[in-house]
Design a protein around this motif. Structure first.
Motif, PDB file in Angstrom:
ATOM      1  N   ALA A 203      38.509  35.748  40.723  1.00  0.00           N
ATOM      2  CA  ALA A 203      38.904  35.129  40.393  1.00  0.00           C
ATOM      3  C   ALA A 203      38.303  33.585  40.154  1.00  0.00           C
ATOM      4  CB  ALA A 203      39.398  34.375  42.114  1.00  0.00           C
ATOM      5  N   PRO A 204      37.097  33.297  40.944  1.00  0.00           N
ATOM      6  CA  PRO A 204      36.164  32.128  40.156  1.00  0.00           C
ATOM      7  C   PRO A 204      35.733  32.184  38.460  1.00  0.00           C
ATOM      8  CG  PRO A 204      35.042  33.385  42.376  1.00  0.00           C
ATOM      9  CD  PRO A 204      36.200  34.156  41.547  1.00  0.00           C
ATOM     10  N   ALA A 207      38.909  30.781  37.776  1.00  0.00           N
ATOM     11  CA  ALA A 207      38.976  29.331  37.125  1.00  0.00           C
ATOM     12  C   ALA A 207      38.397  28.936  36.176  1.00  0.00           C
ATOM     13  CB  ALA A 207      39.161  29.079  38.284  1.00  0.00           C
ATOM     14  N   ARG A 208      37.045  29.730  35.777  1.00  0.00           N
ATOM     15  CA  ARG A 208      36.145  28.418  35.066  1.00  0.00           C
ATOM     16  C   ARG A 208      36.712  28.838  33.371  1.00  0.00           C
ATOM     17  NH1 ARG A 208      32.123  31.118  37.763  1.00  0.00           N
ATOM     18  NH2 ARG A 208      31.961  32.746  36.317  1.00  0.00           N
ATOM     19  N   THR A 209      36.918  30.147  33.546  1.00  0.00           N
ATOM     20  CA  THR A 209      37.087  29.771  31.285  1.00  0.00           C
ATOM     21  C   THR A 209      38.821  30.183  31.614  1.00  0.00           C
ATOM     22  OG1 THR A 209      38.159  32.871  31.865  1.00  0.00           O
ATOM     23  CG2 THR A 209      35.861  31.633  31.809  1.00  0.00           C
ATOM     24  N   CYS A 210      40.020  29.796  32.517  1.00  0.00           N
ATOM     25  CA  CYS A 210      41.079  29.642  32.056  1.00  0.00           C
ATOM     26  C   CYS A 210      41.626  28.258  31.676  1.00  0.00           C
ATOM     27  CB  CYS A 210      42.177  30.043  33.242  1.00  0.00           C
ATOM     28  SG  CYS A 210      44.134  30.834  32.686  1.00  0.00           S
ATOM     29  N   PRO A 211      42.258  27.640  30.679  1.00  0.00           N
ATOM     30  CA  PRO A 211      42.015  25.797  30.350  1.00  0.00           C
ATOM     31  C   PRO A 211      43.685  25.814  31.256  1.00  0.00           C
ATOM     32  CG  PRO A 211      42.419  27.477  28.420  1.00  0.00           C
ATOM     33  CD  PRO A 211      42.007  28.190  29.695  1.00  0.00           C
ATOM     34  N   ARG A 213      46.293  25.072  34.131  1.00  0.00           N
ATOM     35  CA  ARG A 213      46.318  25.722  35.710  1.00  0.00           C
ATOM     36  C   ARG A 213      47.238  25.944  35.594  1.00  0.00           C
ATOM     37  NH1 ARG A 213      45.263  19.040  37.591  1.00  0.00           N
ATOM     38  NH2 ARG A 213      47.222  20.077  38.983  1.00  0.00           N
ATOM     39  N   LEU A 216      46.486  29.346  34.746  1.00  0.00           N
ATOM     40  CA  LEU A 216      46.112  30.111  35.740  1.00  0.00           C
ATOM     41  C   LEU A 216      46.676  30.875  37.316  1.00  0.00           C
ATOM     42  CD1 LEU A 216      43.268  30.983  36.888  1.00  0.00           C
ATOM     43  CD2 LEU A 216      42.779  28.748  37.041  1.00  0.00           C
ATOM     44  N   ALA A 217      47.563  29.690  37.681  1.00  0.00           N
ATOM     45  CA  ALA A 217      48.329  29.709  38.830  1.00  0.00           C
ATOM     46  C   ALA A 217      49.567  30.998  38.466  1.00  0.00           C
ATOM     47  CB  ALA A 217      49.221  28.785  39.298  1.00  0.00           C
ATOM     48  N   LEU A 220      47.460  34.760  38.915  1.00  0.00           N
ATOM     49  CA  LEU A 220      46.408  34.831  40.213  1.00  0.00           C
ATOM     50  C   LEU A 220      47.535  35.054  41.036  1.00  0.00           C
ATOM     51  CD1 LEU A 220      44.446  31.457  40.479  1.00  0.00           C
ATOM     52  CD2 LEU A 220      43.715  34.170  40.572  1.00  0.00           C
TER      53      LEU A 220
END
Lengths: 420, 420
Positions: A203-204, A207-211, A213, A216-217, A220
């Motif tokens: 997950a971290p 969060a850093r690499t997926c531009p 949001r 990303l949600a 996840l």
């Protein structure tokens, strides 16, 4: 004769040593065509030993039709079936490509593949990403919903996972699986613990690499919503660990078990890449509401690589909740399966231990001689597909590897060793 | 006399019914001063029953000094100790504020608090966010590193968690804990399964609501890097479940157990909010490298609310890996602790079950009469703090609740019921 026994024991000790030395790291997600150039136009990797279209079971045919449409090699499912019958597609076992696939195990050039590197030996292995539960291609599902999900895996999830894994330098799996064994997972029919551990590790970096949001949600939520997400990681890890165990002269240790829904097959270290096959058996299990044993397809998939490496049915004692799910007796009796599998293995894995057995290691290194001597075939925890194409999973159960595979392999090994 | 026994049995049945009806949902993270207006200037909530500065143990004094500096009520640690000795601070048990806190349990107005709502009864409970392991304020840590982490919880993690929880409408905890019990957690000294499940539930909403990618990665890594992150959630859940069980006339069920490092205390449903206290005992346990029993502080914290609700030591059978960690015998003997605790409870929880015991529910509703009849004090799994302020955790172990609390409570309940 004693010399031969000693040679086999020595070879098996080497086989177990290589298994235990394995250092599998989930390093990347890449396009299948890039990772495996042989997966070209109209080449379809499938689970189990070689199988022709006319011998394929219903869900395997359903998956073939679906993946042909997905790859653009057919207009629709009917067209795909006609082309398959006409010999338009080349069918190859995943194991030919350092790969494994669950259930039907469709592997084709545009799909994203998980990559595990065995850092102790330098080899890599590949597996598709788990699609989720229910009506999915690995269980023979092939409609628009199934293909749309595969497209999302290809365009969204796969690239995002690859970027996150590269960003963090990979996720070592040996310790993660060790923790999973203390969390009630056996890594075949229960992966809820390892799926959580994997998400914690990923997950971290995601969060850093997926531009994006929202993307990303969505990613996840997809991983978080699928308790079996880790299964495919466990499989590709198993393949990466077992491949360096192949081709040890004289070794009677199983290096792969797999099934294509028609045949079950094993490979043994001392007999190279020969498959020893027998008709696959029906799982005994429990069915989802509305389904019965009459709906069930025979056993299927490369996922038995998990048992080959000492997990799944072999680690039942770690996962009492699975015993009930697969119909293998009461939860309190889960230890009995692990104890029985200890009778057919070369040793135990000191890094993969089971708290409830006071940290006994999982039974590791299936010895075909012990299988034949004890009459105990490997116990496999498995999902059950509907026998018709297009429907999906209908239950879960336990199946035994057919004894005939082990007898044939023993004869072939004996022949190589000059004994009969 | 039979009438009295019948009345107590009936009251206890009602107590257990309220426990089992509880529907705890993690709904928000809010500032302590906002949630608890009584937590004003220089008011310090602490774990356990009331305690004066001069009676406080080393780590409690260390935490008080640290939190006073953190809140800006003292220039430095020495100044804080002088002010504490001079009576500058008001010390109040967390339980006075519908709150609980682990170990030293410092709760002050600017800290972010987890909020659990018991939707069956409408009450809310509060607890600080878990700081991680090692040198942390709950174990008496108080240096710059500890205060900087608390500041990050206040400005970053707390607000982000609150936003995510509000966005998703809260996370129901009853089912999550049920899954955790199948993953080797007992929710006191082992929370690795539930921490993963919580992260899986939170991560998509965090991704949607946290605008800063680096902050999001930092938050996900903080939760993912702390296997005990869920402990504080389990505690505030326990408080939210047990509070509606208070004040049932005649009920001999324990509604809270807590310790301040000096005294152990219990509350019983039929005797309202009176605390029955006795000197706290020393845990028997295992120590981190470099520490011994000579370094240990006596037992401390509100975390015994976890045992009060049927988890922790009561659920040892679910968590064989904990038995070794806390020095409670071999892993295969973990079931014995749960069986013993079944002798002192009113019943079992049919929704929180243990696979290895063939889905027996966790023992629930500690009956002070049974504790006294059997001589079996509640078994508590606990962390062990260093006895000096400023050092932190040195081990983990098992401690028994002192029998004197139960004897005193039984006398008080008998007096209320007109028997002696």
């Amino acid at each position: 004769m004693n010399d031969v026994v000693e040679a086999v024991e020595g070879a098996n000790a080497e086989a177990l040593a290589r298994m235990l030395a394995g250092d599998p790291v989930l390093v990347d997600v890449v396009g299948a065509g890039e990772a495996i150039p042989a997966l070209g136009e109209k080449v379809i990797g499938h689970a189990g030993p070689p199988v022709a279209w006319r011998e394929m079971c219903g869900p395997m045919r359903g998956a073939v039709a679906g993946i042909a449409v997905f790859e653009g090699w057919a207009r629709d499912l009917a067209d795909a079936e006609q082309r398959a019958a006409a010999g338009d597609f080349t069918f190859r076992p995943n194991h030919d490509f350092d790969a494994v696939g669950p259930m039907t195990g469709m592997t084709t050039r545009s799909q994203p593949l998980l990559v595990v590197e065995n850092r102790a030996f330098g080899n890599r292995a590949y597996c598709t990403i788990n699609e989720g539960l229910g009506k999915v291609m690995r269980f023979g599902g092939n409609d628009g919903e199934v293909l749309a999900r595969l497209a999302w895996l290809r365009t969204r999830l796969g690239p995002a996972l690859g970027a996150a894994l590269r960003d963090q330098g990979g996720i070592p799996l040996k310790g993660l699986v060790a923790r999973g064994l203390t969390m009630g997972d056996e890594m075949h029919q229960r992966n809820v613990g390892c799926t959580g551990l994997l998400l914690r590790a990923l997950a971290p970096a995601l969060a850093r690499t997926c531009p994006d949001r929202e993307a990303l949600a969505e990613i996840l939520a997809f991983i978080a919503g699928n308790d079996q997400f880790f299964l495919n990681v466990a499989m590709v890890m198993g393949k990466a660990i077992m491949d360096p165990v192949r081709n040890i002269d004289g070794a009677s240790v199983v290096t792969a078990m797999c099934r294509n829904g028609t045949d079950f097959a094993i490979r043994v270290s001392g007999t190279g890449d020969d498959w020893f096959t027998a008709p696959v058996e029906m799982p005994e299990g429990l069915y989802f509401p509305g389904f019965t044993a009459a709906d069930a397809n025979p056993d299927m998939g490369d996922s038995t690589i998990v048992e080959t490496v000492g997990l799944g049915g072999f680690a039942m004692a770690a996962a009492p909740a699975v015993a009930g799910f697969v119909g293998a007796g009461s939860a309190s009796e889960a230890a009995l399966t692990t104890r029985a599998m200890s009778e057919i293995t070369v040793g135990h894995n000191p890094e993969w231990t089971i708290p409830a057995l006071d940290y006994l290691g999982v039974p590791s290194g299936i010895d075909i001689r012990r299988v034949l001597e004890t009459g105990l075939a490997p116990t496999i925890n498995t999902g059950i597909a509907h026998r018709e194409p297009g429907i999906g999973q209908v239950g879960a159960g336990v199946v035994r590897a057919p004894m005939a595979c082990f007898a044939d392999a023993a004869r072939a090994l004996g022949h190589r060793l000059g004994v009969s």
